[in-house]
Design a protein around this motif. Sequence first.
Motif, mmCIF file in Angstrom:
data_model
loop_
_atom_site.group_PDB
_atom_site.id
_atom_site.type_symbol
_atom_site.label_atom_id
_atom_site.label_comp_id
_atom_site.label_asym_id
_atom_site.label_seq_id
_atom_site.Cartn_x
_atom_site.Cartn_y
_atom_site.Cartn_z
ATOM 1 N N ASN A 87 0.805 -1.222 0.000
ATOM 2 C CA ASN A 87 0.000 0.000 0.000
ATOM 3 C C ASN A 87 0.839 1.272 0.000
ATOM 4 O OD1 ASN A 87 -3.071 -0.644 0.343
ATOM 5 N ND2 ASN A 87 -2.003 -2.146 1.617
ATOM 6 N N SER A 126 -4.986 -2.263 6.981
ATOM 7 C CA SER A 126 -6.288 -1.802 6.504
ATOM 8 C C SER A 126 -6.824 -0.673 7.375
ATOM 9 C CB SER A 126 -7.273 -2.980 6.493
ATOM 10 O OG SER A 126 -8.569 -2.561 6.154
ATOM 11 N N LYS A 132 -5.026 -6.682 8.765
ATOM 12 C CA LYS A 132 -6.087 -5.799 9.263
ATOM 13 C C LYS A 132 -5.515 -4.507 9.823
ATOM 14 C CE LYS A 132 -10.365 -4.880 10.579
ATOM 15 N NZ LYS A 132 -10.186 -3.659 11.370
#
Length: 498
Positions: free
Chosen positions: A23, A474, A471
């Motif tokens: 990311n 995220s 997670k």
Amino acid sequence: MKRIVVIGGGVSGMSAGIYARINGFDTVICEKHSTVGGNLCGWTRDGYHIDNCIHWLTGTNPHSEEYRMWNELGVLGDVSVLQGNTLYSCGYGGDTLSLFRDINKLEQRMLELSPEDSDEIRRLIHAVDIMQRIGGIGGDGHDEGLGIRQGIYAIPLLMRYYRMTTGELSKCFSHPLLRKFISAFWGNEFGSLALLMVFAAFCGENGGIPAGGSCGMAKRMEKQFAALGGEVLCDREVIRINRRGALAESVDLSDGTRLTADYVVVTCDPSAAFGSIIDAPMPKRLERQYKGRRFERFSAFQCAFACDVDKLPFEGDYILSSESDFPFEIKQVILREFSHETDYAPEGKNVLQCMTFCYENEANEFIRMREADKMSYDRKKRELSELFEKLIITDFPILNGKLRLIDAWTPATYKRYTGAEIGSFMSFALPAKCLPFRITGAVDGIENLFIASQWQQLPGGLPIAASCGRKAVSDIMRREVFLSKRKKNCMKTKPMQS
């Protein structure tokens, strides 16, 4: 480019690092040991390799959600995976029963042993099929999901297992070997749903063993992180997280280095981090798990033997029952063989590992003993290893005179190596009447710090650790979107200057 500092190079830490790089974050993993992997490790003694972690890995079926995650983390892909014929076996009165990968073969063998238990056997096999379909690995091709109508009809059956412990489920069978088979894997106190999950994964070809074992898997994750441009700092323990108000702004390392950070992800046992490197209270729900009586932590005593035989008399795991005076609450000893890895032992020989689970009070006793009296601790390890050897020879006389102890390790070993408070290598036991919920990784009072740890979701383990790392990233991405929108709104409402 914003920087994420990940504390801990275990599976959750490497997962967080890989997803952070995917990311677009500048990412550094700080690991206190000389190599990454955490519990995903192994070591060599006298030419024999001891594999600490993997004896089966959830997520080896390409139709499962975990498989996609493991591919993103560089774990599977082109790596060969052994789907063993059996996961574990146990015996009673001269008969043996194994958890076969072929669920129909398992059903047939159980019916052959005990026709009078036919209703309970068929109910169990049907429940396993439902669990497989929930995970998208049902049917003959292990690729079918659960339809809405099927799901509605399945609820009463699954609720039955949800309410029972494995000990209670075992008593539903009349045959003593079936009773032993049901309670052998986890003991008597785990929830029956946990056992159904094990059966479903293995029989759905979603519980294989990737080539190279634990060390091979750790190296592939490290390679994936490096290929994405991430940086690992080994032999660098984080001793402090520095904050300014509600933000963590840097971390101090054991070598005197200070790393600035836009985000910090902590992946070690929260009980070892809060009140130590994290200057904030533990999330309330997580604190209740640690302090309450409902969720039990556990570890294990383990030892390994060099075996002067070219083939062991069992495949996969074999579970021995011990006598009533066995010095642990759980009365089973799990034997594990590694013939699928030809370089784990010299040619013509084998390595045999043994494990028995320890509950929290037993784990703490090992830790206290090592701290107070190292000689007594070492003597205890030798005595337990000798007891294990006697148990092995009782069931397998062919191994008499063929075993040589090469190592033994305890909850104290795990605490020293990973920092886990009671030497847990998984998190909390999954009890009856409980679903495996996940606790948030957000930390009250520190907006840019997240925990990513298997302790967020019982019973822990590799897939849960990896998904918690994913997670955390995220959650960071959502925060970045929120900050970006807030910045744009502020610019829109800012008055023009004359």
